[in-house]
Design a protein around this motif. Sequence first.
Motif, short mmCIF file in Angstrom:
data_model
loop_
_atom_site.label_atom_id
_atom_site.label_comp_id
_atom_site.label_asym_id
_atom_site.label_seq_id
_atom_site.Cartn_x
_atom_site.Cartn_y
_atom_site.Cartn_z
N VAL A 94 0.83 -1.21 0.00
CA VAL A 94 0.00 0.00 0.00
C VAL A 94 0.86 1.26 0.00
O VAL A 94 0.63 2.19 -0.77
CB VAL A 94 -0.95 0.01 1.22
CG1 VAL A 94 -1.74 1.32 1.27
CG2 VAL A 94 -1.90 -1.18 1.16
N GLY A 95 1.88 1.27 0.87
CA GLY A 95 2.75 2.45 0.96
C GLY A 95 3.49 2.75 -0.32
O GLY A 95 3.78 3.91 -0.62
N ALA A 96 3.79 1.71 -1.08
CA ALA A 96 4.50 1.90 -2.35
C ALA A 96 3.56 2.25 -3.49
O ALA A 96 4.00 2.49 -4.61
CB ALA A 96 5.28 0.63 -2.69
N GLY A 97 2.27 2.28 -3.21
CA GLY A 97 1.30 2.62 -4.24
C GLY A 97 1.00 1.48 -5.19
O GLY A 97 0.55 1.70 -6.32
N ASN A 98 1.24 0.25 -4.73
CA ASN A 98 1.05 -0.92 -5.59
C ASN A 98 -0.33 -1.57 -5.43
O ASN A 98 -0.55 -2.67 -5.93
CB ASN A 98 2.14 -1.96 -5.31
CG ASN A 98 3.51 -1.48 -5.73
OD1 ASN A 98 3.65 -0.70 -6.67
ND2 ASN A 98 4.55 -1.92 -5.02
N THR A 99 -1.23 -0.90 -4.73
CA THR A 99 -2.61 -1.37 -4.62
C THR A 99 -3.55 -0.19 -4.87
O THR A 99 -3.10 0.95 -5.00
CB THR A 99 -2.92 -1.95 -3.22
OG1 THR A 99 -3.03 -0.87 -2.27
CG2 THR A 99 -1.83 -2.92 -2.76
N SER A 100 -4.84 -0.47 -4.88
CA SER A 100 -5.84 0.60 -5.02
C SER A 100 -6.37 1.04 -3.67
O SER A 100 -7.30 1.84 -3.59
CB SER A 100 -6.99 0.12 -5.91
OG SER A 100 -7.51 -1.12 -5.45
N HIS A 101 -5.78 0.51 -2.58
CA HIS A 101 -6.20 0.87 -1.23
C HIS A 101 -5.61 2.20 -0.77
O HIS A 101 -4.61 2.67 -1.33
CB HIS A 101 -5.78 -0.22 -0.23
CG HIS A 101 -6.56 -1.48 -0.33
ND1 HIS A 101 -7.88 -1.57 0.06
CD2 HIS A 101 -6.22 -2.72 -0.77
CE1 HIS A 101 -8.31 -2.80 -0.13
NE2 HIS A 101 -7.32 -3.52 -0.64
N ALA A 102 -6.21 2.75 0.26
CA ALA A 102 -5.67 3.92 0.96
C ALA A 102 -5.43 3.53 2.42
O ALA A 102 -6.10 2.64 2.94
CB ALA A 102 -6.64 5.09 0.89
N GLU A 103 -4.47 4.17 3.05
CA GLU A 103 -4.32 4.00 4.49
C GLU A 103 -5.57 4.58 5.15
O GLU A 103 -5.97 5.70 4.85
CB GLU A 103 -3.07 4.70 4.99
CG GLU A 103 -1.78 4.05 4.52
CD GLU A 103 -0.55 4.56 5.26
OE1 GLU A 103 -0.71 5.32 6.23
OE2 GLU A 103 0.56 4.19 4.87
N ALA A 104 -6.19 3.81 6.03
CA ALA A 104 -7.46 4.20 6.61
C ALA A 104 -7.52 3.83 8.09
O ALA A 104 -6.63 3.14 8.60
CB ALA A 104 -8.61 3.53 5.85
N VAL A 105 -8.57 4.29 8.77
CA VAL A 105 -8.78 3.91 10.16
C VAL A 105 -10.22 3.44 10.35
O VAL A 105 -11.14 3.94 9.70
CB VAL A 105 -8.48 5.06 11.14
CG1 VAL A 105 -7.02 5.44 11.12
CG2 VAL A 105 -9.37 6.25 10.89
N MET A 106 -10.38 2.48 11.24
CA MET A 106 -11.69 2.04 11.68
C MET A 106 -11.90 2.62 13.08
O MET A 106 -11.08 2.38 13.97
CB MET A 106 -11.76 0.51 11.71
CG MET A 106 -13.03 -0.04 12.33
SD MET A 106 -13.24 -1.85 12.11
CE MET A 106 -11.71 -2.46 12.88
N VAL A 107 -12.96 3.38 13.25
CA VAL A 107 -13.22 4.08 14.50
C VAL A 107 -14.37 3.40 15.24
O VAL A 107 -15.49 3.29 14.71
CB VAL A 107 -13.57 5.56 14.25
CG1 VAL A 107 -13.85 6.28 15.56
CG2 VAL A 107 -12.45 6.25 13.47
N TYR A 108 -14.10 2.93 16.45
CA TYR A 108 -15.15 2.39 17.32
C TYR A 108 -15.63 3.53 18.21
O TYR A 108 -14.84 4.13 18.94
CB TYR A 108 -14.60 1.27 18.19
CG TYR A 108 -14.31 -0.02 17.47
CD1 TYR A 108 -15.30 -0.98 17.28
CD2 TYR A 108 -13.04 -0.30 16.98
CE1 TYR A 108 -15.04 -2.18 16.63
CE2 TYR A 108 -12.76 -1.49 16.32
CZ TYR A 108 -13.76 -2.43 16.15
OH TYR A 108 -13.49 -3.60 15.50
N TYR A 109 -16.94 3.81 18.16
CA TYR A 109 -17.45 4.95 18.93
C TYR A 109 -18.80 4.64 19.56
O TYR A 109 -19.55 3.77 19.11
CB TYR A 109 -17.55 6.19 18.04
CG TYR A 109 -18.64 6.13 16.97
CD1 TYR A 109 -19.87 6.76 17.16
CD2 TYR A 109 -18.43 5.45 15.78
CE1 TYR A 109 -20.86 6.72 16.19
CE2 TYR A 109 -19.41 5.40 14.79
CZ TYR A 109 -20.62 6.04 15.01
OH TYR A 109 -21.62 5.98 14.05
#
Length: 229
Positions: A94-109
Amino acid sequence: MKLIKLNSLLFLCLFSISCQSSTKKQTSTVATDGTSSKVELKKTPQDLSKYETAYFASGCFWCVEAVFESVKGVKEAVSGYSGGIEKNPTYQQVGAGNTSHAEAVMVYYDPKIVSFETLVRVFFGSQDPTQYNGQGPDIGAQYRSIAFYKNDEEKEIIERYIKQLEDKEIYSKPIVTQVAPFDKFWKAEDYHQDYEKRNPNNPYVKNVSIPRLKRFQKKYPELLKDNVH
């Protein structure tokens, strides 16, 4: 001319200190004088089943996780990857841009304490939503701004808030945040969780992540947990 060169040099130095610059798993090192390059935080397993979840991406997940964990009503924020189609993505991919994903967060609230609408406010208030495919020194689609929605109500809340920002002309440039349906969240490697807290002397954390957190906290003190200063 000298000022331009100095500004350019500063930008290049900051750019070299990026979220992707520390890809190796680190071990705990605490000096006898109390300083540390990594602080080990042991967590006991939590039952998070009673909490609602929300998903956001806005640059390096170390920064985003720390921001949401400082907000009242947020029980936990987890760093990971979302927005793409690849299964079981890794940080290196992901960091190298070799996927279509973005760095994300899951928020428990806890919705009794903090609403989804407030989380959307936190999301936009802790980033530059006009920066295309990046956030600060982190450049690339893997750092793009995305507000994920799980249902039509959440989509409406996000789009309404964007319209409010546009109507008030809060930004001089167009908002480029993606509003996307949530599909799948892939949890990041364990050493990324609570990265900012555990690595306070990391160059990126010191120069980018913590200042970003402090800017948000100064802007929205009424949203912070009691133990956050």
